[in-house]
Write a protein that holds these residues in place. Structure first.
Motif, PDB file in Angstrom:
ATOM      1  N   VAL A  51       0.848  -1.188   0.000  1.00 42.28           N
ATOM      2  CA  VAL A  51       0.000   0.000   0.000  1.00 42.28           C
ATOM      3  C   VAL A  51       0.889   1.246   0.000  1.00 42.28           C
ATOM      4  N   GLY A  52       0.574   2.173  -0.891  1.00 36.90           N
ATOM      5  CA  GLY A  52       1.340   3.415  -0.993  1.00 36.90           C
ATOM      6  C   GLY A  52       2.478   3.356  -1.992  1.00 36.90           C
ATOM      7  N   CYS A  69     -15.047  -4.359  -5.235  1.00 33.29           N
ATOM      8  CA  CYS A  69     -14.909  -4.572  -3.797  1.00 33.29           C
ATOM      9  C   CYS A  69     -14.880  -3.247  -3.040  1.00 33.29           C
ATOM     10  N   THR A  70     -14.785  -2.151  -3.763  1.00 27.63           N
ATOM     11  CA  THR A  70     -14.865  -0.815  -3.180  1.00 27.63           C
ATOM     12  C   THR A  70     -15.456   0.116  -4.234  1.00 27.63           C
ATOM     13  N   PRO A  71     -16.261   1.088  -3.870  1.00 29.74           N
ATOM     14  CA  PRO A  71     -16.965   1.899  -4.876  1.00 29.74           C
ATOM     15  C   PRO A  71     -16.060   2.755  -5.753  1.00 29.74           C
ATOM     16  N   GLN A  72     -14.820   2.970  -5.359  1.00 29.65           N
ATOM     17  CA  GLN A  72     -13.934   3.805  -6.170  1.00 29.65           C
ATOM     18  C   GLN A  72     -13.516   3.121  -7.475  1.00 29.65           C
ATOM     19  N   ILE A  73     -13.535   1.801  -7.530  1.00 27.75           N
ATOM     20  CA  ILE A  73     -13.049   1.077  -8.704  1.00 27.75           C
ATOM     21  C   ILE A  73     -14.032   1.236  -9.852  1.00 27.75           C
ATOM     22  N   MET A  74     -13.537   1.785 -10.962  1.00 27.53           N
ATOM     23  CA  MET A  74     -14.386   1.985 -12.133  1.00 27.53           C
ATOM     24  C   MET A  74     -13.769   1.443 -13.410  1.00 27.53           C
ATOM     25  N   PHE A  75     -12.483   1.015 -13.368  1.00 32.43           N
ATOM     26  CA  PHE A  75     -11.799   0.613 -14.583  1.00 32.43           C
ATOM     27  C   PHE A  75     -10.941  -0.626 -14.341  1.00 32.43           C
ATOM     28  N   TRP A  85      -7.148  -3.182 -11.084  1.00 27.44           N
ATOM     29  CA  TRP A  85      -8.300  -2.320 -10.895  1.00 27.44           C
ATOM     30  C   TRP A  85      -7.838  -0.901 -10.675  1.00 27.44           C
ATOM     31  N   LEU A  86      -8.568   0.046 -11.274  1.00 31.24           N
ATOM     32  CA  LEU A  86      -8.213   1.459 -11.158  1.00 31.24           C
ATOM     33  C   LEU A  86      -9.361   2.269 -10.563  1.00 31.24           C
ATOM     34  N   ALA A  87      -8.989   3.255  -9.769  1.00 28.18           N
ATOM     35  CA  ALA A  87      -9.910   4.280  -9.287  1.00 28.18           C
ATOM     36  C   ALA A  87      -9.256   5.612  -9.623  1.00 28.18           C
ATOM     37  N   ALA A  88     -10.053   6.618  -9.955  1.00 31.51           N
ATOM     38  CA  ALA A  88      -9.470   7.885 -10.391  1.00 31.51           C
ATOM     39  C   ALA A  88     -10.346   9.058  -9.997  1.00 31.51           C
ATOM     40  N   LYS A 111      -0.862   5.211  -7.161  1.00 30.86           N
ATOM     41  CA  LYS A 111      -0.416   4.576  -5.924  1.00 30.86           C
ATOM     42  C   LYS A 111      -1.355   3.422  -5.588  1.00 30.86           C
ATOM     43  N   TRP A 112      -0.768   2.361  -5.050  1.00 29.27           N
ATOM     44  CA  TRP A 112      -1.553   1.212  -4.615  1.00 29.27           C
ATOM     45  C   TRP A 112      -2.330   1.561  -3.356  1.00 29.27           C
ATOM     46  N   ARG A 113      -3.596   1.147  -3.344  1.00 28.85           N
ATOM     47  CA  ARG A 113      -4.463   1.350  -2.188  1.00 28.85           C
ATOM     48  C   ARG A 113      -5.138   0.022  -1.858  1.00 28.85           C
ATOM     49  N   ARG A 114      -5.654  -0.090  -0.672  1.00 25.74           N
ATOM     50  CA  ARG A 114      -6.374  -1.287  -0.248  1.00 25.74           C
ATOM     51  C   ARG A 114      -7.806  -0.904   0.098  1.00 25.74           C
ATOM     52  N   GLY A 115      -8.757  -1.686  -0.421  1.00 21.59           N
ATOM     53  CA  GLY A 115     -10.160  -1.464  -0.114  1.00 21.59           C
ATOM     54  C   GLY A 115     -10.515  -2.030   1.245  1.00 21.59           C
ATOM     55  N   GLY A 116     -11.766  -1.880   1.624  1.00 19.99           N
ATOM     56  CA  GLY A 116     -12.212  -2.330   2.936  1.00 19.99           C
ATOM     57  C   GLY A 116     -12.292  -3.838   3.079  1.00 19.99           C
ATOM     58  N   GLU A 117     -12.435  -4.572   1.966  1.00 16.65           N
ATOM     59  CA  GLU A 117     -12.569  -6.018   2.011  1.00 16.65           C
ATOM     60  C   GLU A 117     -11.212  -6.691   1.819  1.00 16.65           C
TER      61      GLU A 117
END
Length: 132
Positions: A51-52, A69-75, A85-88, A111-117
């Motif tokens: 992460v980071g 697995c998290t709402p930010q992922i759209m691509f 998976w990408l979020a932007a 940057k790599w991030r981790r979702g809640g799951e």
């Protein structure tokens, strides 16, 4: 009158035979097409980095199809034989959506991030640039 009954019954029989023949031909054609269909293997999900840590690759994006697995992922980012998976943020989302619709190549930084799951890692895009 007896002649008329025979004519009607024979035409009904002919119509039924014709219907069954067309049904058989349609079924055979569908079975043949299904036999030739290729099973598309899902792209390999790349192992998430810490992460980071930085992400910097060139590839193509598609709109994410499914329940993220998290709402930010759209691509989905497809590059180097793997899928990420990408979020932007909004500005990069416009670039990514346009590139996905036109099947264009992109240079992605983030940057790599981790979702809640559990097992839910994605890249938060900081820069998206079209490449040639």
């Amino acid at each position: 009158m007896d002649f008329l009954k025979r004519f009607v019954s024979s035409s009904d029989l002919f119509g039924m035979k014709k219907f069954l023949l067309h049904s058989f031909i349609a079924g055979a054609a569908l079975a043949g097409m299904a036999g030739c269909a290729q099973v598309k293997k899902p792209a390999v999900q790349v192992k998430a980095a810490a992460v980071g840590s930085r992400f910097d690759q060139v590839g193509r994006v598609t709109l994410y199809a499914g329940e993220p697995c998290t709402p930010q992922i759209m691509f989905d980012f497809h590059g180097a034989g793997s899928t990420v998976w990408l979020a932007a943020p909004m500005w990069e989302t416009k670039i990514l959506t346009d590139a996905a619709n036109k099947n264009r190549r992109l240079h992605i930084s983030g940057k790599w991030r981790r979702g809640g799951e559990p097992n839910c890692s994605y890249v938060e895009v900081t820069s998206a640039e079209l490449t040639k």
